[in-house]
Design a protein around this motif. Sequence first.
Motif, PDB file in Angstrom:
ATOM      1  N   ALA A 296       1.113  -0.971  -0.129  1.00 52.67           N
ATOM      2  CA  ALA A 296       0.355  -0.015  -0.155  1.00 52.67           C
ATOM      3  C   ALA A 296       0.752   1.018  -0.350  1.00 52.67           C
ATOM      4  O   ALA A 296       0.721   2.142   0.262  1.00 52.67           O
ATOM      5  N   TYR A 297       2.051   1.273  -0.144  1.00 55.24           N
ATOM      6  CA  TYR A 297       3.286   2.004   0.027  1.00 55.24           C
ATOM      7  C   TYR A 297       2.778   2.936  -0.955  1.00 55.24           C
ATOM      8  O   TYR A 297       2.601   2.260  -2.427  1.00 55.24           O
ATOM      9  N   VAL A 301       7.733   6.104  -0.600  1.00 57.35           N
ATOM     10  CA  VAL A 301       8.054   5.304   0.541  1.00 57.35           C
ATOM     11  C   VAL A 301       8.987   3.870  -0.040  1.00 57.35           C
ATOM     12  O   VAL A 301       9.935   3.548   0.887  1.00 57.35           O
ATOM     13  N   ALA A 302       7.745   3.579  -1.203  1.00 54.83           N
ATOM     14  CA  ALA A 302       8.084   2.115  -1.716  1.00 54.83           C
ATOM     15  C   ALA A 302       9.940   2.199  -2.346  1.00 54.83           C
ATOM     16  O   ALA A 302      10.433   1.753  -1.903  1.00 54.83           O
ATOM     17  N   ARG A 303      10.143   3.348  -2.429  1.00 57.95           N
ATOM     18  CA  ARG A 303      11.554   4.191  -3.099  1.00 57.95           C
ATOM     19  C   ARG A 303      12.417   3.803  -1.741  1.00 57.95           C
ATOM     20  O   ARG A 303      13.773   3.436  -1.484  1.00 57.95           O
ATOM     21  N   ALA A 325      15.056   8.795  -2.822  1.00 56.74           N
ATOM     22  CA  ALA A 325      13.182   8.624  -3.051  1.00 56.74           C
ATOM     23  C   ALA A 325      12.631   8.969  -4.197  1.00 56.74           C
ATOM     24  O   ALA A 325      12.039   8.716  -4.708  1.00 56.74           O
ATOM     25  N   GLY A 326      13.503  10.327  -4.226  1.00 58.60           N
ATOM     26  CA  GLY A 326      13.092  11.446  -4.866  1.00 58.60           C
ATOM     27  C   GLY A 326      12.340  12.714  -4.486  1.00 58.60           C
ATOM     28  O   GLY A 326      11.487  12.745  -5.080  1.00 58.60           O
ATOM     29  N   MET A 327      11.820  12.098  -3.645  1.00 59.14           N
ATOM     30  CA  MET A 327      11.499  13.484  -2.289  1.00 59.14           C
ATOM     31  C   MET A 327      11.819  14.749  -1.805  1.00 59.14           C
ATOM     32  O   MET A 327      12.705  14.334  -1.393  1.00 59.14           O
ATOM     33  N   ARG A 335       4.972  11.634   5.138  1.00 61.66           N
ATOM     34  CA  ARG A 335       4.371  10.318   3.705  1.00 61.66           C
ATOM     35  C   ARG A 335       4.983   8.400   4.836  1.00 61.66           C
ATOM     36  O   ARG A 335       4.050   7.980   5.024  1.00 61.66           O
ATOM     37  N   PHE A 336       6.301   9.261   5.128  1.00 58.96           N
ATOM     38  CA  PHE A 336       7.265   7.873   5.616  1.00 58.96           C
ATOM     39  C   PHE A 336       5.806   7.675   6.941  1.00 58.96           C
ATOM     40  O   PHE A 336       5.605   6.212   7.122  1.00 58.96           O
ATOM     41  N   GLY A 337       6.346   8.741   7.761  1.00 55.67           N
ATOM     42  CA  GLY A 337       5.004   7.927   9.304  1.00 55.67           C
ATOM     43  C   GLY A 337       3.643   7.387   8.874  1.00 55.67           C
ATOM     44  O   GLY A 337       2.593   6.630   8.973  1.00 55.67           O
ATOM     45  N   GLN A 338       3.023   8.128   8.219  1.00 56.97           N
ATOM     46  CA  GLN A 338       1.591   8.603   7.258  1.00 56.97           C
ATOM     47  C   GLN A 338       1.677   6.967   6.819  1.00 56.97           C
ATOM     48  O   GLN A 338       0.508   5.965   7.595  1.00 56.97           O
ATOM     49  N   GLU A 339       2.465   6.480   6.189  1.00 62.60           N
ATOM     50  CA  GLU A 339       2.193   4.791   5.632  1.00 62.60           C
ATOM     51  C   GLU A 339       2.776   3.619   5.898  1.00 62.60           C
ATOM     52  O   GLU A 339       2.315   2.327   6.361  1.00 62.60           O
ATOM     53  N   THR A 340       3.550   3.671   6.872  1.00 64.20           N
ATOM     54  CA  THR A 340       4.480   2.575   7.953  1.00 64.20           C
ATOM     55  C   THR A 340       3.861   2.724   9.983  1.00 64.20           C
ATOM     56  O   THR A 340       3.968   1.624   9.841  1.00 64.20           O
TER      57      THR A 340
END
Length: 405
Positions: A296-297, A301-303, A325-327, A335-340
């Motif tokens: 779902a990343y 975040v996946a990168r 990651a390109g950002m 984003r990382f905290g929100q998704e993981t």
Amino acid sequence: MYEIDEPKDFLESAALLIPALTGLSVTIYDHDMAVLDQFESRYCFSPRLQRIYTAQGLQGYLANASEDFIYDILETLGSRLVLFKAGSRWVMLGPYVEEAWSDHQARLVLAQAEASEAAVSSYKAYRCRLPICKNSESVRMAYLIIEHSKGKRQRQIKEVCLDEKNMQNALTFNEAYADASVVNRRYALEDQIITAVSRGESGQVQRLFQEMAAVTSDIKFLSNDMRDQLVSAAIIRTIVRIGAKQAGLSPVLIDSVSQEYAQRMRHAVSKTEIDRLVTRMIERICAQIQAKQKAAYSLWVARAIEYMSANLSKPMTIQEISIAAGMGRHELVRRFGQETGMTVKQYLAKKRCEIAAELLCASKASVQEIAAYVGYTDNNYFSKVFKANYSMTPWDYRRSHMVAD
């Protein structure tokens, strides 16, 4: 080592081994015109300029040839053929060329043969199909085969330079080499392969590569020589990398897998082994793509996760990870905290400890060695991080997971 009772066995073995090891074609003629017809179909670019490569031309030449010689033939368009008798049969090594393609040299050859610039493209397709081989090597192979054959052993080299440009029949070229449909089909298949890779469709990728091999089986630019097979595998790796990049896999991860299999392929000893490694590489990349599609990343975040996975043992900063990651750094952290549900630092520590736990159970390496392997130079700090993730020290974890002998 062992003696070969029948020269025929050695000759047939040589006909299999020489093409596989050098790319040089071996044709055995035992008065079967079908063999010469097939030779003409495969190797005659121009019946007028290369009469020696036509079925009738070869038949006539062999009818007057002597087993006293090894014929070293240079034909009008610059390719070579070594021809000799082994036992009761005639053997042809080649055709081959001694130098790589040169636009300048090709134009000189065609001009001397009274052909036009229009023939350059199809002539290139023909000539680049032929393996590059030193004349001395092909003659040495001829002597090796003769040494294991019945009949006259002592042979002289007879150099033959053919000039058939002044023959009166029409100047025509093998249309197979001017057929753009094969090239167009190959490029269309490459596009389909890239799309299939980007979707993680391993089975479809394999089928498309098989179709491409069938399309180019008659007109191909690479021989069975292992060096050429490595070039072919490199082309496949490039196509797969493009598809993987389109799927959004991290370039670091893609390069890691590609280089791993490139190294294995360099040590392969057969085409079969290279093909097997290519298959495994495709399956590995496609599995990574499928796993990414299921996660779902987001792409960024996946990168970041892929970059951390590929560099677990080295020191990393959030800034470095965000670049991969390109950002921007702050946006990635959010984003990382929100998704993981974890910070970047927590996620990295968790993954390092997972590998450390595996090594603690499966190896006899010291805790200090394992800590360094997963990126911790301070043994006490590693113990603190490990305990935070597994509620026990690395030493206690190892003791609790030891399997009795």
